[in-house]
Motif scaffolding. Sequence first.
Motif, PDB file in Angstrom:
ATOM      1  N   VAL A   7      -0.068  28.357 118.523  1.00  0.00           N
ATOM      2  CA  VAL A   7      -0.494  29.033 117.303  1.00  0.00           C
ATOM      3  C   VAL A   7       0.204  28.352 116.124  1.00  0.00           C
ATOM      4  CG1 VAL A   7      -0.474  31.192 115.997  1.00  0.00           C
ATOM      5  CG2 VAL A   7      -0.859  31.253 118.464  1.00  0.00           C
ATOM      6  N   PRO A   8      -0.558  27.755 115.213  1.00  0.00           N
ATOM      7  CA  PRO A   8       0.036  27.168 114.006  1.00  0.00           C
ATOM      8  C   PRO A   8       0.551  28.286 113.089  1.00  0.00           C
ATOM      9  CG  PRO A   8      -2.243  26.448 114.307  1.00  0.00           C
ATOM     10  CD  PRO A   8      -1.995  27.539 115.278  1.00  0.00           C
ATOM     11  N   LYS A   9       1.655  28.005 112.393  1.00  0.00           N
ATOM     12  CA  LYS A   9       2.260  29.009 111.521  1.00  0.00           C
ATOM     13  C   LYS A   9       1.680  29.010 110.110  1.00  0.00           C
ATOM     14  CE  LYS A   9       6.637  29.183 113.986  1.00  0.00           C
ATOM     15  NZ  LYS A   9       8.096  28.989 113.890  1.00  0.00           N
ATOM     16  N   ASN A  10       0.876  28.006 109.780  1.00  0.00           N
ATOM     17  CA  ASN A  10       0.235  27.967 108.467  1.00  0.00           C
ATOM     18  C   ASN A  10      -0.965  27.025 108.542  1.00  0.00           C
ATOM     19  OD1 ASN A  10       1.238  25.230 108.028  1.00  0.00           O
ATOM     20  ND2 ASN A  10       3.224  26.198 107.620  1.00  0.00           N
ATOM     21  N   LYS A  11      -1.739  27.014 107.473  1.00  0.00           N
ATOM     22  CA  LYS A  11      -2.963  26.198 107.452  1.00  0.00           C
ATOM     23  C   LYS A  11      -2.658  24.700 107.526  1.00  0.00           C
ATOM     24  CE  LYS A  11      -6.247  29.216 107.372  1.00  0.00           C
ATOM     25  NZ  LYS A  11      -7.167  29.320 108.501  1.00  0.00           N
ATOM     26  N   GLU A  12      -1.563  24.285 106.908  1.00  0.00           N
ATOM     27  CA  GLU A  12      -1.195  22.870 106.959  1.00  0.00           C
ATOM     28  C   GLU A  12      -0.907  22.450 108.398  1.00  0.00           C
ATOM     29  OE1 GLU A  12       0.230  25.097 104.798  1.00  0.00           O
ATOM     30  OE2 GLU A  12      -0.834  24.426 103.005  1.00  0.00           O
ATOM     31  N   ALA A  13      -0.209  23.302 109.131  1.00  0.00           N
ATOM     32  CA  ALA A  13       0.088  23.019 110.540  1.00  0.00           C
ATOM     33  C   ALA A  13      -1.196  23.018 111.370  1.00  0.00           C
ATOM     34  CB  ALA A  13       1.080  24.037 111.096  1.00  0.00           C
ATOM     35  N   GLU A  14      -2.112  23.885 111.013  1.00  0.00           N
ATOM     36  CA  GLU A  14      -3.395  23.948 111.717  1.00  0.00           C
ATOM     37  C   GLU A  14      -4.147  22.620 111.574  1.00  0.00           C
ATOM     38  OE1 GLU A  14      -6.384  27.611 112.221  1.00  0.00           O
ATOM     39  OE2 GLU A  14      -6.167  26.938 110.158  1.00  0.00           O
ATOM     40  N   ILE A  15      -4.142  22.063 110.381  1.00  0.00           N
ATOM     41  CA  ILE A  15      -4.800  20.778 110.137  1.00  0.00           C
ATOM     42  C   ILE A  15      -4.051  19.660 110.853  1.00  0.00           C
ATOM     43  CG2 ILE A  15      -5.366  19.078 108.358  1.00  0.00           C
ATOM     44  CD1 ILE A  15      -5.810  21.573 106.476  1.00  0.00           C
ATOM     45  N   ALA A  16      -2.724  19.658 110.746  1.00  0.00           N
ATOM     46  CA  ALA A  16      -1.911  18.626 111.400  1.00  0.00           C
ATOM     47  C   ALA A  16      -2.100  18.659 112.917  1.00  0.00           C
ATOM     48  CB  ALA A  16      -0.438  18.808 111.044  1.00  0.00           C
ATOM     49  N   LEU A  17      -2.279  19.850 113.470  1.00  0.00           N
ATOM     50  CA  LEU A  17      -2.492  19.989 114.909  1.00  0.00           C
ATOM     51  C   LEU A  17      -3.773  19.275 115.341  1.00  0.00           C
ATOM     52  CD1 LEU A  17      -1.371  21.339 117.491  1.00  0.00           C
ATOM     53  CD2 LEU A  17      -2.712  23.362 116.901  1.00  0.00           C
ATOM     54  N   VAL A  22       1.482  17.569 114.154  1.00  0.00           N
ATOM     55  CA  VAL A  22       2.208  18.779 113.765  1.00  0.00           C
ATOM     56  C   VAL A  22       3.656  18.725 114.254  1.00  0.00           C
ATOM     57  CG1 VAL A  22       1.579  20.160 115.793  1.00  0.00           C
ATOM     58  CG2 VAL A  22       2.005  21.296 113.611  1.00  0.00           C
ATOM     59  N   GLU A  23       4.558  19.229 113.427  1.00  0.00           N
ATOM     60  CA  GLU A  23       5.963  19.301 113.791  1.00  0.00           C
ATOM     61  C   GLU A  23       6.225  20.614 114.519  1.00  0.00           C
ATOM     62  OE1 GLU A  23       8.486  18.438 110.449  1.00  0.00           O
ATOM     63  OE2 GLU A  23       7.135  16.854 109.768  1.00  0.00           O
ATOM     64  N   SER A  24       7.120  20.582 115.487  1.00  0.00           N
ATOM     65  CA  SER A  24       7.338  21.731 116.365  1.00  0.00           C
ATOM     66  C   SER A  24       7.763  22.998 115.622  1.00  0.00           C
ATOM     67  CB  SER A  24       8.352  21.393 117.459  1.00  0.00           C
ATOM     68  OG  SER A  24       9.591  21.049 116.881  1.00  0.00           O
ATOM     69  N   GLU A  25       8.453  22.860 114.510  1.00  0.00           N
ATOM     70  CA  GLU A  25       8.888  24.059 113.783  1.00  0.00           C
ATOM     71  C   GLU A  25       7.742  24.752 113.043  1.00  0.00           C
ATOM     72  OE1 GLU A  25       9.953  20.542 111.079  1.00  0.00           O
ATOM     73  OE2 GLU A  25      10.276  20.995 113.175  1.00  0.00           O
ATOM     74  N   LYS A  99      -2.683  34.188 110.093  1.00  0.00           N
ATOM     75  CA  LYS A  99      -4.053  33.940 109.609  1.00  0.00           C
ATOM     76  C   LYS A  99      -4.484  32.506 109.895  1.00  0.00           C
ATOM     77  CE  LYS A  99      -4.026  37.393 105.890  1.00  0.00           C
ATOM     78  NZ  LYS A  99      -2.853  38.136 106.295  1.00  0.00           N
ATOM     79  N   THR A 100      -4.231  32.079 111.134  1.00  0.00           N
ATOM     80  CA  THR A 100      -4.571  30.706 111.517  1.00  0.00           C
ATOM     81  C   THR A 100      -5.515  30.699 112.711  1.00  0.00           C
ATOM     82  OG1 THR A 100      -2.523  30.506 112.822  1.00  0.00           O
ATOM     83  CG2 THR A 100      -2.480  29.683 110.542  1.00  0.00           C
ATOM     84  N   SER A 101      -5.038  30.228 113.847  1.00  0.00           N
ATOM     85  CA  SER A 101      -5.895  30.017 115.017  1.00  0.00           C
ATOM     86  C   SER A 101      -5.042  30.029 116.267  1.00  0.00           C
ATOM     87  CB  SER A 101      -6.642  28.681 114.888  1.00  0.00           C
ATOM     88  OG  SER A 101      -5.725  27.637 114.653  1.00  0.00           O
ATOM     89  N   ILE A 102      -5.715  29.960 117.405  1.00  0.00           N
ATOM     90  CA  ILE A 102      -5.008  29.842 118.688  1.00  0.00           C
ATOM     91  C   ILE A 102      -5.687  28.722 119.474  1.00  0.00           C
ATOM     92  CG2 ILE A 102      -6.366  31.718 119.720  1.00  0.00           C
ATOM     93  CD1 ILE A 102      -3.767  32.428 121.330  1.00  0.00           C
TER      94      ILE A 102
END
Length: 106
Positions: A7-17, A22-25, A99-102
């Motif tokens: 689960v990404p913690k924000n929209k930026e992480a969602e895109i990076a994933l 994406v960085e682990s934190e 408010k991201t994704s899984i």
Amino acid sequence: MPKLIIVPKNKEAEIALDYDKVESEHITEWNVSNEEFEKLWIEGVFSLINKVSGTNIDDYEDEHLNDLNLISHSLSELKKKQYSFRKMIEMFELAIYYKTSIHFYF
């Protein structure tokens, strides 16, 4: 190959994933053991999620849910059942909270 639910913690992480950058934190990750996966499969957890959300979570390909309505509905249905893994419910709750994704990487 590890089985991961992320689960990404924000929209930026969602895109990076999406680009495997994406960085682990910036994510919450559940490294699902083979035993856990087997139990989730036998208990019908993935089947329920697939039915509710129109996904195809299986042992052969990656899948993700990014529609918050479907995530919420899946969570609601998961809570109605007595599954062994509270962790799956927690992952869906986090996706709603952030408010991201899984994402399912099997």
